[in-house]
Design a protein around this motif. Sequence first.
Motif, short mmCIF file in Angstrom:
data_model
loop_
_atom_site.label_atom_id
_atom_site.label_comp_id
_atom_site.label_asym_id
_atom_site.label_seq_id
_atom_site.Cartn_x
_atom_site.Cartn_y
_atom_site.Cartn_z
N ALA A 264 0.82 -1.20 0.00
CA ALA A 264 0.00 0.00 0.00
C ALA A 264 0.86 1.26 0.00
O ALA A 264 0.52 2.25 -0.66
CB ALA A 264 -0.95 0.01 1.19
N LEU A 265 1.99 1.23 0.71
CA LEU A 265 2.86 2.41 0.75
C LEU A 265 3.46 2.69 -0.62
O LEU A 265 3.63 3.86 -1.00
CB LEU A 265 3.96 2.23 1.79
CG LEU A 265 3.49 2.23 3.24
CD1 LEU A 265 4.66 1.95 4.17
CD2 LEU A 265 2.81 3.54 3.60
N ILE A 266 3.77 1.66 -1.38
CA ILE A 266 4.29 1.85 -2.74
C ILE A 266 3.24 2.49 -3.62
O ILE A 266 3.52 3.42 -4.38
CB ILE A 266 4.77 0.50 -3.32
CG1 ILE A 266 5.97 -0.02 -2.54
CG2 ILE A 266 5.11 0.62 -4.80
CD1 ILE A 266 6.36 -1.44 -2.87
N GLU A 267 2.00 2.01 -3.51
CA GLU A 267 0.91 2.57 -4.30
C GLU A 267 0.66 4.03 -3.93
O GLU A 267 0.43 4.87 -4.80
CB GLU A 267 -0.36 1.75 -4.11
CG GLU A 267 -0.26 0.38 -4.75
CD GLU A 267 -1.53 -0.44 -4.56
OE1 GLU A 267 -2.57 0.11 -4.16
OE2 GLU A 267 -1.47 -1.64 -4.82
#
Length: 44
Positions: free
Chosen positions: A2-5
């Motif tokens: 989620a952090l990458i997105e």
Amino acid sequence: MALIEIDLYGDLMIAASSADEDRLSADRIDEVLRVVPAGGKRED
């Protein structure tokens, strides 16, 4: 994941806010998201 997105979304928002045109082209979006062509090598 989620952090990458979230990071990628932020990159798109920055690119969109600094763009001269109304919409980002597909090529510009690919550039911002660092998409690699099917051949496996980016053209820099």
